[in-house]
Design an enzyme around this catalytic site. Structure first.
Site, short mmCIF file in Angstrom:
data_model
loop_
_atom_site.label_atom_id
_atom_site.label_comp_id
_atom_site.label_asym_id
_atom_site.label_seq_id
_atom_site.Cartn_x
_atom_site.Cartn_y
_atom_site.Cartn_z
N ILE A 87 0.89 -1.16 0.00
CA ILE A 87 0.00 0.00 0.00
C ILE A 87 0.92 1.21 0.00
O ILE A 87 1.91 1.25 0.75
CB ILE A 87 -0.99 -0.01 1.18
CG1 ILE A 87 -1.98 1.15 1.07
CG2 ILE A 87 -0.27 -0.04 2.51
CD1 ILE A 87 -3.17 1.04 2.02
N PHE A 88 0.63 2.17 -0.87
CA PHE A 88 1.57 3.28 -1.05
C PHE A 88 0.81 4.50 -1.55
O PHE A 88 -0.08 4.40 -2.40
CB PHE A 88 2.63 2.90 -2.08
CG PHE A 88 3.60 3.99 -2.40
CD1 PHE A 88 4.58 4.37 -1.51
CD2 PHE A 88 3.52 4.65 -3.62
CE1 PHE A 88 5.48 5.39 -1.82
CE2 PHE A 88 4.40 5.68 -3.93
CZ PHE A 88 5.38 6.04 -3.03
N VAL A 89 1.18 5.65 -1.02
CA VAL A 89 0.67 6.95 -1.48
C VAL A 89 1.88 7.85 -1.69
O VAL A 89 2.80 7.88 -0.85
CB VAL A 89 -0.30 7.57 -0.45
CG1 VAL A 89 -0.71 8.98 -0.86
CG2 VAL A 89 -1.54 6.69 -0.28
N GLY A 97 -5.64 11.51 4.06
CA GLY A 97 -6.65 10.46 4.17
C GLY A 97 -6.68 9.48 3.01
O GLY A 97 -7.48 8.55 3.01
N GLY A 99 -4.31 7.25 2.08
CA GLY A 99 -3.84 5.95 2.53
C GLY A 99 -4.92 5.21 3.30
O GLY A 99 -5.13 4.01 3.11
N ASN A 126 10.02 1.85 9.34
CA ASN A 126 9.00 2.71 8.75
C ASN A 126 8.01 3.19 9.82
O ASN A 126 6.85 2.77 9.87
CB ASN A 126 8.28 1.95 7.63
CG ASN A 126 7.42 2.86 6.78
OD1 ASN A 126 7.12 3.98 7.15
ND2 ASN A 126 7.03 2.36 5.62
N TYR A 133 -0.82 2.22 11.03
CA TYR A 133 -1.48 0.93 11.23
C TYR A 133 -2.01 0.77 12.65
O TYR A 133 -3.09 0.24 12.87
CB TYR A 133 -0.53 -0.22 10.89
CG TYR A 133 -0.17 -0.28 9.43
CD1 TYR A 133 -1.12 -0.12 8.43
CD2 TYR A 133 1.15 -0.51 9.03
CE1 TYR A 133 -0.78 -0.17 7.09
CE2 TYR A 133 1.50 -0.57 7.69
CZ TYR A 133 0.52 -0.40 6.73
OH TYR A 133 0.86 -0.46 5.40
#
Length: 153
Positions: A87-89, A97, A99, A126, A133
């Site tokens: 998952i990456f932005v 928001g 992500g 990270n 999370y």
């Protein structure tokens, strides 16, 4: 946020997805996939029986992030598990928001597809992702991750 859409990667959007994947590699200090890996990835995503699924997030039509996942199986739950591979932005869009929207999309896919759980991993350095999370309810497991690389198979 209303101008952010999430769509499955197609042959037409694969190049946008691949550029974002290369940006993720840079962020994680990894070598981006080479030409052969790109070809395999495209095949594995777009095959009639795909090995994984990829979804791209767009803001005002521009690609800003993506998520990839596949399914494993929990024998104890006797249900599939959605494994969130990536998952990456893009950095310039973080904190808005997007992500969370991508993550919630994956969470919903796990529910809709009858999964008993959703798993993912995060690099130990990270810290922004770890905080993200944990803020959305993720639990750190007491498991060690092991791997055999290709030359060890």
């Amino acid at each position: 946020m209303s101008e952010c859409s999430i769509e499955q990667v197609t042959s037409e959007s694969f190049s946008d997805f691949f550029k974002l994947l290369c940006e993720l590699a840079r962020y994680e200090h990894l070598t981006p996939p080479d030409v052969d890996a790109e070809s395999r990835l495209k095949h594995d995503l777009l095959d009639s029986h795909p090995r994984l699924e990829a979804y791209i997030a767009r803001y005002q039509g521009s690609p800003i992030g993506f998520a990839t996942f596949f399914f494993s199986y929990s024998t104890f739950l006797a249900k599939p598990t959605l494994f969130l591979e990536d998952i990456f932005v893009l950095e310039s869009y973080r904190g808005n928001g997007y992500g969370k929207k991508l993550f919630d999309f994956c969470r919903n896919e796990a529910k809709v597809r009858g999964c008993g759980r959703m798993d993912w991993m995060v690099l130990t350095w990270n810290e922004p992702s770890i905080q993200f999370y944990e803020k959305i309810g993720g639990s750190r497991l007491g498991w060690y991750t092991y791997r055999l690389s290709q030359d060890q198979l």
